[in-house]
Design a protein around this motif. Structure first.
Motif, PDB file in Angstrom:
ATOM      1  N   ILE A  83       0.809  -1.214   0.000  1.00 28.73           N
ATOM      2  CA  ILE A  83       0.000   0.000   0.000  1.00 28.73           C
ATOM      3  C   ILE A  83       0.848   1.273   0.000  1.00 28.73           C
ATOM      4  N   ILE A  84       2.160   1.147   0.124  1.00 27.84           N
ATOM      5  CA  ILE A  84       3.016   2.334   0.162  1.00 27.84           C
ATOM      6  C   ILE A  84       3.983   2.386  -1.015  1.00 27.84           C
ATOM      7  N   VAL A  85       4.725   1.296  -1.242  1.00 31.42           N
ATOM      8  CA  VAL A  85       5.780   1.312  -2.254  1.00 31.42           C
ATOM      9  C   VAL A  85       5.229   1.100  -3.663  1.00 31.42           C
ATOM     10  N   LEU A  86       4.265   0.195  -3.801  1.00 30.88           N
ATOM     11  CA  LEU A  86       3.724  -0.097  -5.140  1.00 30.88           C
ATOM     12  C   LEU A  86       3.164   1.133  -5.859  1.00 30.88           C
ATOM     13  N   PRO A  87       2.397   2.001  -5.185  1.00 31.27           N
ATOM     14  CA  PRO A  87       1.931   3.200  -5.885  1.00 31.27           C
ATOM     15  C   PRO A  87       3.077   4.073  -6.397  1.00 31.27           C
ATOM     16  N   GLY A  88       4.183   4.118  -5.647  1.00 32.31           N
ATOM     17  CA  GLY A  88       5.342   4.888  -6.098  1.00 32.31           C
ATOM     18  C   GLY A  88       5.956   4.315  -7.351  1.00 32.31           C
ATOM     19  N   ILE A  89       6.062   2.978  -7.402  1.00 31.02           N
ATOM     20  CA  ILE A  89       6.599   2.331  -8.609  1.00 31.02           C
ATOM     21  C   ILE A  89       5.640   2.537  -9.775  1.00 31.02           C
ATOM     22  N   ALA A  90       4.338   2.407  -9.501  1.00 30.34           N
ATOM     23  CA  ALA A  90       3.339   2.610 -10.554  1.00 30.34           C
ATOM     24  C   ALA A  90       3.418   4.013 -11.134  1.00 30.34           C
ATOM     25  N   ALA A  91       3.780   4.982 -10.304  1.00 30.19           N
ATOM     26  CA  ALA A  91       3.869   6.376 -10.765  1.00 30.19           C
ATOM     27  C   ALA A  91       4.953   6.571 -11.818  1.00 30.19           C
ATOM     28  N   VAL A  92       5.930   5.672 -11.873  1.00 29.73           N
ATOM     29  CA  VAL A  92       6.972   5.772 -12.904  1.00 29.73           C
ATOM     30  C   VAL A  92       6.351   5.665 -14.292  1.00 29.73           C
ATOM     31  N   LEU A  93       5.326   4.818 -14.426  1.00 31.03           N
ATOM     32  CA  LEU A  93       4.633   4.686 -15.709  1.00 31.03           C
ATOM     33  C   LEU A  93       3.519   5.712 -15.870  1.00 31.03           C
ATOM     34  N   LEU A  94       2.828   6.013 -14.796  1.00 31.84           N
ATOM     35  CA  LEU A  94       1.662   6.891 -14.890  1.00 31.84           C
ATOM     36  C   LEU A  94       2.019   8.371 -14.840  1.00 31.84           C
ATOM     37  N   ALA A  95       3.127   8.707 -14.202  1.00 34.63           N
ATOM     38  CA  ALA A  95       3.555  10.111 -14.091  1.00 34.63           C
ATOM     39  C   ALA A  95       5.081  10.165 -14.135  1.00 34.63           C
ATOM     40  N   PRO A  96       5.672   9.908 -15.304  1.00 32.28           N
ATOM     41  CA  PRO A  96       7.130   9.758 -15.394  1.00 32.28           C
ATOM     42  C   PRO A  96       7.932  11.043 -15.247  1.00 32.28           C
ATOM     43  N   ASP A  97       7.291  12.197 -15.266  1.00 33.33           N
ATOM     44  CA  ASP A  97       8.030  13.460 -15.294  1.00 33.33           C
ATOM     45  C   ASP A  97       7.850  14.281 -14.020  1.00 33.33           C
ATOM     46  N   LEU A  98       7.739  13.638 -12.894  1.00 30.62           N
ATOM     47  CA  LEU A  98       7.577  14.368 -11.640  1.00 30.62           C
ATOM     48  C   LEU A  98       8.839  15.167 -11.310  1.00 30.62           C
TER      49      LEU A  98
END
Length: 540
Positions: free
Chosen positions: A296-311
């Motif tokens: 519930i903590i780390v997976l959303p961060g990894i998913a953000a690499v694909l969903l929001a790659p330019d943070l």
């Protein structure tokens, strides 16, 4: 940046009102009973296992875990989950080997243990150490990262968010103390877990498309294989943060033993247990919850690499993923995040008040020995509770004032927490392990071990371009903690042998202490270990 809809706002406001009301309700006392230090700081020593386990997690999982570890998941990957998974094993050790000694000796605070084991000087020194760490590292980090999340999701000014979080957490626990915190944490943790699972489910579903959650996870592991290396190799750009096998057999053990075994705002829940078996059941419950946390903590961060790659910054990963949620669910997950922030802040505020009041103020004022009759003792108890509340207010105001100056320029605040906590954790681990398990350890040795830890850590940390030693500064902080631990341990042992303790300085009794555990504890512990072996085997 997004903003909350009217429905989301209603959900969040309902949570805030409900949890505040619940905290005040559980804080009430029977007619004619005035709240004393045991009530305020140790919840009358009556906590059941479920409250202990939930409160351990609520105290631990906050903005620096959710926002910070998710940001580290975005930057580093699943390897950051070692902080969670190895903590599960550490909790079993704490339950089996540390709690029997603490509870048998009726310990209220960690500095109190140090005085009973070594002497008064080490109690004062370490109380000051802990207060500085809790206020200027822990409280500030929760406030700062929490305000980032609130700003990004709700669209409010960050300074307003920072002040609002601090004031709410303060008022939430001010009346009831630990009882208000611990007995409401089951609600906080339930909301946290459900909210976290929702965001993981929806982000993986978005990535997986028609293939759903499993397809999303498969796509993550296929397209981002480097994010699923649990043991980083030396050529990894983040090796300095998580240096290979040190997460299994090195410096992470120093950090974990210090944090879960000798850390006031964590161990205080177990010290407030109604019995040792109840405390041990609570610890096992917390261990299983720690196994779940990376989902519930780390997976959303990894998913953000694909969903929001330019943070712009990794710490924006979790708030950005929250922005993808539909109306209503966003309010739920946002409330879960706020719940985690408030619960953890309230825990730290209460522990700061506990240490300042019992380990500094009461000792300096001689309050513990002033009263001989019942009326005098009652007056002293009332005075100490008031001092605790005042110190809670002061600590919160200090954290609010210093959060931006200390953390405002950092990309990964979670690493800041680990780095500067690491200055004191080797020494803390040394003096407690020696105090618990070696009769020959003395106060002089403990003081040398504690001071050496800080000085050696500073020597390693001091940047080369400021005149530091480049070779030392290049050592990963986790390896640094292990090196500093062994040097501090050696110094503490040598000084203890050279300067023996004075007669009667050790008032910790081992008589009646049993390290035997129930069959239920042993079976649960075995299950945790098997799960850990499977996880590391799969993602090595």
């Amino acid at each position: 940046m997004t903003s909350l809809s009217q429905i989301d706002l209603i959900v969040v406001i309902a949570y805030a009102i409900g949890i505040f009301g619940l905290a005040q309700w559980v804080s009430r006392e029977k007619a004619g009973h005035a709240k004393d230090t045991s009530d305020y700081f140790l919840a009358s020593k009556s906590l059941p296992w479920w409250a202990i386990g939930a409160s351990l997690i609520a105290a631990n999982i906050s903005a620096e875990q959710i926002v910070g570890m998710s940001g580290s998941g975005y930057a580093i990957g699943l390897a950051i989950a070692s902080y969670e998974w190895m903590a599960a094993l550490t909790l079993l050790i704490v339950g089996k080997w540390f709690l029997p000694i603490f509870l048998k000796n009726e310990i209220y605070t960690m500095p109190q243990f140090l005085e009973q084991r070594f002497g008064p000087t080490i109690r004062t020194v370490m109380a000051v150490f802990w207060l500085a760490l809790y206020v200027f590292v822990n409280l500030t980090s929760i406030l700062w990262l929490g305000s980032i999340a609130v700003t990004q999701v709700a669209g409010v000014n960050q300074d307003v968010a920072l002040i609002g979080l601090g004031v709410f957490a303060l008022v939430y626990q001010l009346r009831g103390g630990l009882k208000a915190v611990a007995l409401t944490d089951i609600v906080q943790v339930t909301l946290l877990v459900l909210g976290g699972l929702v965001i993981s489910y929806l982000t993986l579903s978005k990535i997986g498309g028609d293939a759903g959650v499993l397809g999303g996870f498969s796509r993550l592991t296929t397209e981002l294989p480097e994010k699923f290396d649990m043991i980083l190799s030396p050529d990894n750009p983040f090796y300095k943060d998580l240096p290979g096998l040190s997460v299994l057999i090195g410096g992470m053990w120093i950090a974990n033993l210090s944090y879960w075994g000798f850390n006031q705002y964590i161990i205080q829940r177990a010290l407030a247990a109604k019995s040792l078996p109840e405390a041990q059941k609570g610890v096992v419950f917390a261990a299983f919850l720690k196994l779940l946390m990376p989902v519930i903590i780390v997976l959303p961060g990894i998913a953000a690499v694909l969903l929001a790659p330019d943070l712009a910054k990794p710490d924006q990963a979790y708030p950005t993923m929250m922005g993808l949620l539909p109306v209503g669910l966003l309010g739920l997950v946002f409330a879960a995040l706020v719940a985690a922030i408030i619960a953890s802040m309230a825990s730290k505020i209460n522990s700061i008040a506990t240490i300042f009041t019992l380990d500094l103020y009461a000792k300096m004022q001689g309050v513990e020995t002033q009263a001989e009759d019942a009326a005098g003792k009652a007056a002293n108890e009332k005075k100490l509770v008031l001092v605790g509340r005042i110190s809670a207010v002061v600590a919160t105001l200090l954290a609010i004032a210093t959060a931006r100056p200390l953390l405002g320029s950092l990309d990964q605040a979670f690493q800041y927490i680990q780095e500067f906590s690491g200055f004191v954790t080797p020494g803390i681990t040394v003096i407690f392990l020696l105090g618990l398990f070696w009769k020959g350890a003395t106060e002089a040795g403990a003081l040398v071990g504690a001071v050496a830890s800080v000085l050696l850590s500073f020597l390693f940390w001091f940047p080369a371009d400021w005149g530091g030693i480049a070779a030392l500064n290049a050592v990963p902080f986790m390896n640094r903690m292990m090196i500093v631990f062994f040097i501090s341990l050696a110094l503490a042992v040598v000084v203890s042998l050279v300067r023996p303790a004075r007669e009667g300085s050790n008032r910790i009794t081992m008589q009646g202490v049993s390290f035997g555990t129930t069959a239920g504890f042993n079976i649960a512990g075995a299950i945790v270990i098997v799960i850990l072996i499977a996880l590391y085997t799969a993602w090595w």
